[in-house]
Design a protein around this motif. Sequence first.
Motif, mmCIF file in Angstrom:
data_model
loop_
_atom_site.group_PDB
_atom_site.id
_atom_site.type_symbol
_atom_site.label_atom_id
_atom_site.label_comp_id
_atom_site.label_asym_id
_atom_site.label_seq_id
_atom_site.Cartn_x
_atom_site.Cartn_y
_atom_site.Cartn_z
ATOM 1 N N CYS A 16 46.287 39.985 34.136
ATOM 2 C CA CYS A 16 45.256 40.079 33.361
ATOM 3 C C CYS A 16 45.421 40.165 31.812
ATOM 4 C CB CYS A 16 44.035 41.210 33.704
ATOM 5 S SG CYS A 16 43.429 40.956 35.210
ATOM 6 N N GLY A 53 38.923 47.960 40.257
ATOM 7 C CA GLY A 53 38.581 46.661 40.919
ATOM 8 C C GLY A 53 37.777 45.737 40.252
ATOM 9 N N SER A 54 36.934 46.456 39.433
ATOM 10 C CA SER A 54 36.076 45.683 38.467
ATOM 11 C C SER A 54 36.723 45.023 37.303
ATOM 12 C CB SER A 54 35.057 46.432 38.121
ATOM 13 O OG SER A 54 34.035 45.900 37.205
ATOM 14 N N PHE A 56 40.019 44.268 37.214
ATOM 15 C CA PHE A 56 40.983 43.160 37.489
ATOM 16 C C PHE A 56 40.456 42.142 38.497
ATOM 17 C CE2 PHE A 56 44.029 46.821 37.361
ATOM 18 C CZ PHE A 56 44.310 46.743 36.034
ATOM 19 N N GLY A 57 39.254 42.268 38.982
ATOM 20 C CA GLY A 57 38.341 41.202 39.660
ATOM 21 C C GLY A 57 38.986 41.080 41.094
ATOM 22 N N MET A 58 39.191 42.519 41.457
ATOM 23 C CA MET A 58 39.800 42.354 43.044
ATOM 24 C C MET A 58 39.078 43.410 43.799
ATOM 25 S SD MET A 58 43.583 43.247 41.818
ATOM 26 C CE MET A 58 44.259 43.062 43.565
ATOM 27 N N SER A 59 39.077 43.430 45.053
ATOM 28 C CA SER A 59 38.547 44.485 45.786
ATOM 29 C C SER A 59 39.420 45.827 45.767
ATOM 30 C CB SER A 59 38.274 44.014 47.430
ATOM 31 O OG SER A 59 39.616 43.808 47.891
#
Length: 66
Positions: A16, A53-54, A56-59
């Motif tokens: 990111c 997670g938010s 980095f856009g991942m679960s």
Amino acid sequence: MDKVFCKNLKEARRSCSLTQKQVAEKLGVVESCYANWEQGRTEPGIEMLRKLGSIFGMSIEDLING
């Protein structure tokens, strides 16, 4: 702390194009707190995992297990 999580956290941040300081600011923690997570000295709580997670856009699952 699990080394896989530390590695994933660092890779997610770098992908990111963020510094540790930038992520820490987004989370509302001091830079050393975040750095300790990447280095495996301490671990974030569930709420911080959600925020990570938010950011980095991942679960959370992907962040923890890769």
